[in-house]
Design an enzyme around this catalytic site. Structure first.
Site, PDB file in Angstrom:
ATOM      1  N   TYR A 104       2.356   9.291  -0.265  1.00 58.23           N
ATOM      2  CA  TYR A 104       3.017   8.006  -0.546  1.00 58.23           C
ATOM      3  C   TYR A 104       3.378   7.917  -2.035  1.00 58.23           C
ATOM      4  O   TYR A 104       4.496   7.528  -2.386  1.00 58.23           O
ATOM      5  CB  TYR A 104       2.060   6.879  -0.145  1.00 58.23           C
ATOM      6  CG  TYR A 104       2.604   5.476  -0.296  1.00 58.23           C
ATOM      7  CD1 TYR A 104       3.548   4.967   0.598  1.00 58.23           C
ATOM      8  CD2 TYR A 104       2.157   4.641  -1.322  1.00 58.23           C
ATOM      9  CE1 TYR A 104       4.026   3.668   0.468  1.00 58.23           C
ATOM     10  CE2 TYR A 104       2.625   3.342  -1.458  1.00 58.23           C
ATOM     11  CZ  TYR A 104       3.555   2.859  -0.551  1.00 58.23           C
ATOM     12  OH  TYR A 104       4.028   1.570  -0.679  1.00 58.23           O
ATOM     13  N   SER A 126       7.084   1.189  -5.393  1.00 54.30           N
ATOM     14  CA  SER A 126       5.716   0.651  -5.395  1.00 54.30           C
ATOM     15  C   SER A 126       5.121   0.869  -6.777  1.00 54.30           C
ATOM     16  O   SER A 126       5.547   1.787  -7.492  1.00 54.30           O
ATOM     17  CB  SER A 126       4.876   1.406  -4.356  1.00 54.30           C
ATOM     18  OG  SER A 126       3.493   1.164  -4.555  1.00 54.30           O
TER      19      SER A 126
HETATM   20  P1  NAD Z   1       5.657  -3.600   6.699  1.00 56.09           P
HETATM   21  O1  NAD Z   1       4.847  -2.612   7.441  1.00 56.09           O
HETATM   22  O2  NAD Z   1       5.699  -4.995   7.183  1.00 56.09           O
HETATM   23  O3  NAD Z   1       7.163  -3.128   6.557  1.00 56.09           O
HETATM   24  C1  NAD Z   1       7.609  -1.811   6.669  1.00 56.09           C
HETATM   25  C2  NAD Z   1       8.766  -1.820   7.633  1.00 56.09           C
HETATM   26  O4  NAD Z   1       9.350  -0.512   7.668  1.00 56.09           O
HETATM   27  C3  NAD Z   1       8.325  -2.178   9.064  1.00 56.09           C
HETATM   28  O5  NAD Z   1       9.180  -3.163   9.593  1.00 56.09           O
HETATM   29  C4  NAD Z   1       8.480  -0.859   9.801  1.00 56.09           C
HETATM   30  O6  NAD Z   1       8.811  -1.009  11.166  1.00 56.09           O
HETATM   31  C5  NAD Z   1       9.618  -0.229   9.029  1.00 56.09           C
HETATM   32  N1  NAD Z   1       9.690   1.207   9.234  1.00 56.09           N
HETATM   33  C6  NAD Z   1       8.664   2.106   9.188  1.00 56.09           C
HETATM   34  N2  NAD Z   1       9.130   3.337   9.502  1.00 56.09           N
HETATM   35  C7  NAD Z   1      10.465   3.197   9.742  1.00 56.09           C
HETATM   36  C8  NAD Z   1      11.492   4.098  10.117  1.00 56.09           C
HETATM   37  N3  NAD Z   1      11.243   5.402  10.319  1.00 56.09           N
HETATM   38  N4  NAD Z   1      12.748   3.612  10.268  1.00 56.09           N
HETATM   39  C9  NAD Z   1      13.024   2.301  10.097  1.00 56.09           C
HETATM   40  N5  NAD Z   1      12.076   1.399   9.750  1.00 56.09           N
HETATM   41  C10 NAD Z   1      10.818   1.848   9.573  1.00 56.09           C
HETATM   42  O7  NAD Z   1       5.133  -3.534   5.202  1.00 56.09           O
HETATM   43  P2  NAD Z   1       5.774  -4.093   3.836  1.00 56.09           P
HETATM   44  O8  NAD Z   1       4.646  -4.310   2.932  1.00 56.09           O
HETATM   45  O9  NAD Z   1       6.714  -5.203   4.115  1.00 56.09           O
HETATM   46  O10 NAD Z   1       6.563  -2.814   3.304  1.00 56.09           O
HETATM   47  C11 NAD Z   1       7.924  -2.838   2.913  1.00 56.09           C
HETATM   48  C12 NAD Z   1       8.136  -1.846   1.788  1.00 56.09           C
HETATM   49  O11 NAD Z   1       7.439  -2.297   0.629  1.00 56.09           O
HETATM   50  C13 NAD Z   1       7.613  -0.440   2.076  1.00 56.09           C
HETATM   51  O12 NAD Z   1       8.539   0.508   1.577  1.00 56.09           O
HETATM   52  C14 NAD Z   1       6.321  -0.380   1.297  1.00 56.09           C
HETATM   53  O13 NAD Z   1       5.980   0.918   0.904  1.00 56.09           O
HETATM   54  C15 NAD Z   1       6.695  -1.237   0.091  1.00 56.09           C
HETATM   55  N6  NAD Z   1       5.542  -1.769  -0.643  1.00 56.09           N
HETATM   56  C16 NAD Z   1       4.705  -2.687  -0.079  1.00 56.09           C
HETATM   57  C17 NAD Z   1       3.647  -3.178  -0.826  1.00 56.09           C
HETATM   58  C18 NAD Z   1       2.693  -4.209  -0.292  1.00 56.09           C
HETATM   59  O14 NAD Z   1       1.690  -4.508  -0.985  1.00 56.09           O
HETATM   60  N7  NAD Z   1       2.912  -4.786   0.866  1.00 56.09           N
HETATM   61  C19 NAD Z   1       3.430  -2.729  -2.129  1.00 56.09           C
HETATM   62  C20 NAD Z   1       4.310  -1.788  -2.665  1.00 56.09           C
HETATM   63  C21 NAD Z   1       5.365  -1.324  -1.916  1.00 56.09           C
END
Ligand code: NAD
Length: 267
Positions: A165, A152
Site C-alpha cells: 500500500y 495517503s
Molecule cells: P472505502 O473502502 O470506503 O472506499 C474504497 C472504494 O474503492 C470502495 O468503494 C471499493 O469498492 C472501491 N474499490 C476497491 N477496489 C476497486 C476496484 N478494483 N475497482 C473499482 N473500485 C474499487 O475506503 P475509503 O477510506 O473511502 O478509501 C478511498 C480512498 O482513500 C482509497 O484510495 C484509500 O486508500 C484512500 N485513503 C483512505 C484513508 C482513510 O483513512 N479512510 C486514508 C488515506 C487514504
C-alpha cells in the site's frame, strides 16, 4: 455556524466528472460534493450497485446528472467500457478523481506475491489506466481538465504490514507529478490529495474500537479522526478554477499527522 455549508457554491457548474470507488466512504463524499457544486457525476463502483444507485439518487436530487458505472479499475477492458459510457452520456469529461483503493495487512516476510500484486494493480495501475483514458479525452477536446489522485499520508509515512500500500501510494504521487508535468501545456492539471485517518469502511476496525481511536488520537495533532467531507471539499477546490494555477501539488489533509506529533512538546 456551519462553515462547510456556507462555502458550498456552484464552482463546478456544467462540469462532467467521473469518481472511482464512489459508492462508499471518501469517494461517495467526493461524488456528492462535486454534484452539489454543479457537476454531473459518473459514480464508478466495483460490486455494490444498490449503494452506487443511492449515491446517484442523491446526485440527481442536487439537480445535476448522475450515472452509476460498474467497473474494476485494474481491468483495462472494464476501464475502457466505463469511460466510453461516461463520455458518451455526458458528451465529454472535465474531471477525474482516482479514489478507488484497497489494502490488506501482511508482514513483509509473509506477504504473498498475489497480495502485493492486487494492491499495486488497484491502487496504482488502476489510477494509471483511468488517468490515461481521462487525459486522452481532455486533451482531444482542447479544453483540458482536472485529475485528482487520492493517495495517503502513507505515501511518506512508512506503515508496518502495508509495504504494498505504501509503495502504491508513493508511486501514485510520483505518477501524479510526472503527468502534471507532461500535460501542463494541454491544460490538464493533475494533483494529489493525501488523506490522514478518515472515518470510512476501510478502517472501521481501527476507529470503531476505543483503543484504536485512542491510538489514532495520539498520532493526530488535532486529536480527532477526519470526516470524508473534509477530503471532498479539498478535492472540489482542486477541480475548480480557484485552483487554476495549481498542478503537480500534493495537499495533505490529515489534521497534522505528517507533522511528527511526538515532537509536539519539545524535550
Ligand atoms: P472505502 O473502502 O470506503 O472506499 C474504497 C472504494 O474503492 C470502495 O468503494 C471499493 O469498492 C472501491 N474499490 C476497491 N477496489 C476497486 C476496484 N478494483 N475497482 C473499482 N473500485 C474499487 O475506503 P475509503 O477510506 O473511502 O478509501 C478511498 C480512498 O482513500 C482509497 O484510495 C484509500 O486508500 C484512500 N485513503 C483512505 C484513508 C482513510 O483513512 N479512510 C486514508 C488515506 C487514504
Amino acid at each position: 455556524m456551519n462553515r462547510d455549508k456556507s462555502s458550498v457554491n456552484r464552482r463546478l457548474e456544467g462540469r462532467r466528472a467521473l469518481v472511482t470507488g464512489a459508492s462508499s466512504g471518501i469517494g461517495r463524499a467526493i461524488a456528492l460534493r462535486l454534484a452539489h457544486e454543479g457537476a454531473s457525476v459518473a459514480v464508478n463502483y466495483l460490486s455494490n450497485p444498490e449503494a452506487a444507485e443511492a449515491v446517484v439518487k442523491e446526485i440527481t436530487e442536487a439537480g445535476v446528472k448522475g450515472i452509476a458505472v460498474q467497473g474494476d479499475v485494474s481491468n483495462e477492458q472494464q476501464v475502457d467500457a466505463m469511460f466510453e459510457r461516461a463520455v458518451s452520456e455526458f458528451a465529454g469529461l472535465d474531471i477525474l478523481v482516482n479514489n478507488a483503493g484497497m489494502e490488506t495487512e501482511h508482514s513483509f516476510l509473509e506477504m504473498p506475491l498475489e497480495a502485493w500484486r492486487k494492491v499495486i494493480d488497484i491502487d496504482l495501475t488502476g489510477a494509471f489506466l483511468c488517468a490515461q483514458r481521462a487525459a486522452r479525452v481532455m486533451v482531444e477536446s482542447g479544453a483540458g481538465g482536472s485529475i485528482v489522485n487520492i493517495t495517503s499520508v502513507h505515501q511518506i509515512i512508512p506503515w508496518g504490514g502495508f509495504a504494498h500500500y505504501c509503495a502504491a501510494k508513493a508511486g501514485l504521487d510520483m505518477m501524479s507529478k510526472t503527468i502534471a508535468l507532461e500535460l501542463a501545456t494541454q491544460k490538464v492539471r493533475v494533483n494529489s490529495v493525501a488523506p490522514g485517518a478518515i472515518a470510512t469502511p476501510i478502517n472501521q476496525h481501527v476507529w470503531g474500537s476505543p483503543e484504536g481511536l485512542a491510538d489514532l488520537k495520539r498520532k493526530i495533532p488535532t486529536e480527532r479522526i477526519g470526516q470524508p467531507e473534509e477530503i471532498a471539499k479539498v478535492v472540489a477546490f482542486l477541480c475548480s478554477d480557484e485552483a487554476s494555477y495549481v498542478t503537480g501539488a500534493t495537499l495533505y489533509v490529515d489534521g497534522g499527522m505528517t507533522l511528527y506529533p511526538e515532537f509536539r512538546h519539545g524535550g
